[in-house]
Design a protein around this motif. Sequence first.
Motif, PDB file in Angstrom:
ATOM      1  N   SER A   1       0.856  -1.188   0.000  1.00  9.59           N
ATOM      2  CA  SER A   1       0.000   0.000   0.000  1.00  9.59           C
ATOM      3  C   SER A   1       0.889   1.233   0.000  1.00  9.59           C
ATOM      4  O   SER A   1       2.078   1.167   0.323  1.00  9.59           O
ATOM      5  CB  SER A   1      -0.886   0.008   1.251  1.00  9.59           C
ATOM      6  OG  SER A   1      -0.095   0.254   2.419  1.00  9.59           O
ATOM      7  N   SER A   2       0.316   2.378  -0.333  1.00 10.94           N
ATOM      8  CA  SER A   2       1.109   3.608  -0.350  1.00 10.94           C
ATOM      9  C   SER A   2       1.646   3.928   1.040  1.00 10.94           C
ATOM     10  O   SER A   2       2.775   4.403   1.181  1.00 10.94           O
ATOM     11  CB  SER A   2       0.305   4.777  -0.908  1.00 10.94           C
ATOM     12  OG  SER A   2      -0.848   5.000  -0.136  1.00 10.94           O
ATOM     13  N   GLU A   3       0.874   3.652   2.073  1.00 17.28           N
ATOM     14  CA  GLU A   3       1.353   3.888   3.447  1.00 17.28           C
ATOM     15  C   GLU A   3       2.536   2.982   3.769  1.00 17.28           C
ATOM     16  O   GLU A   3       3.539   3.430   4.327  1.00 17.28           O
ATOM     17  CB  GLU A   3       0.230   3.649   4.455  1.00 17.28           C
ATOM     18  CG  GLU A   3       0.654   3.899   5.890  1.00 17.28           C
ATOM     19  CD  GLU A   3      -0.464   3.677   6.889  1.00 17.28           C
ATOM     20  OE1 GLU A   3      -0.135   3.564   8.078  1.00 17.28           O
ATOM     21  OE2 GLU A   3      -1.635   3.615   6.499  1.00 17.28           O
ATOM     22  N   ASN A   4       2.435   1.714   3.392  1.00 16.18           N
ATOM     23  CA  ASN A   4       3.535   0.794   3.659  1.00 16.18           C
ATOM     24  C   ASN A   4       4.772   1.123   2.833  1.00 16.18           C
ATOM     25  O   ASN A   4       5.892   0.968   3.304  1.00 16.18           O
ATOM     26  CB  ASN A   4       3.102  -0.655   3.432  1.00 16.18           C
ATOM     27  CG  ASN A   4       2.213  -1.168   4.544  1.00 16.18           C
ATOM     28  OD1 ASN A   4       2.266  -0.685   5.666  1.00 16.18           O
ATOM     29  ND2 ASN A   4       1.390  -2.142   4.242  1.00 16.18           N
TER      30      ASN A   4
ATOM     31  N   MET B   1       6.485  12.304   8.957  1.00 14.16           N
ATOM     32  CA  MET B   1       5.937  11.008   9.341  1.00 14.16           C
ATOM     33  C   MET B   1       6.410  10.630  10.741  1.00 14.16           C
ATOM     34  O   MET B   1       5.639  10.111  11.548  1.00 14.16           O
ATOM     35  CB  MET B   1       6.340   9.932   8.335  1.00 14.16           C
ATOM     36  CG  MET B   1       5.786   8.556   8.656  1.00 14.16           C
ATOM     37  SD  MET B   1       6.321   7.280   7.501  1.00 14.16           S
ATOM     38  CE  MET B   1       5.083   7.495   6.246  1.00 14.16           C
TER      39      MET B   1
ATOM     40  N   SER C   1       4.051  10.022  14.064  1.00 12.61           N
ATOM     41  CA  SER C   1       4.041   8.653  14.568  1.00 12.61           C
ATOM     42  C   SER C   1       3.950   8.582  16.096  1.00 12.61           C
ATOM     43  O   SER C   1       3.609   7.549  16.649  1.00 12.61           O
ATOM     44  CB  SER C   1       5.285   7.910  14.109  1.00 12.61           C
ATOM     45  OG  SER C   1       6.428   8.332  14.819  1.00 12.61           O
TER      46      SER C   1
END
Length: 127
Positions: free
Chosen positions: A35-38, A121, A125
């Motif tokens: 996925s784009s997040e991963n 990010m 987090s």
Amino acid sequence: MNSISFLAALALAQSPVPEIATTAQFTKVSDTSLSSENRAVVRCSAAFALVAHGQANGNEDAKKWPELSERGREFFVRALAGLMDDTGLNRDGVSQLVSIEAQRLWNAGEVNAVMPACLLMLETSGV
């Protein structure tokens, strides 16, 4: 930089390389089925490891970024554990993805280009 095996030493033990992302040795992470997040997690984990390694070795370019030895390592460990949960990859598979991306970032000279987004990010987090 001849090797980026220090990435594995930061959080993951190396054992035989699994059969993932091996068709093109330095495939861009966005070319995988993540996925784009991963993909962002892999990219930023690789960038943090490269910068932290540079900072530990006195690299002036790496020193222009905030100190990443503790927060970067913690992000690396937590994010990659989440990646294993999300994808079902084992430690070897995740380690290979990060190593490939780190080598790609290094070869392309893109570490500094991705760091601003990666630092954002890191801030979001909670690490």
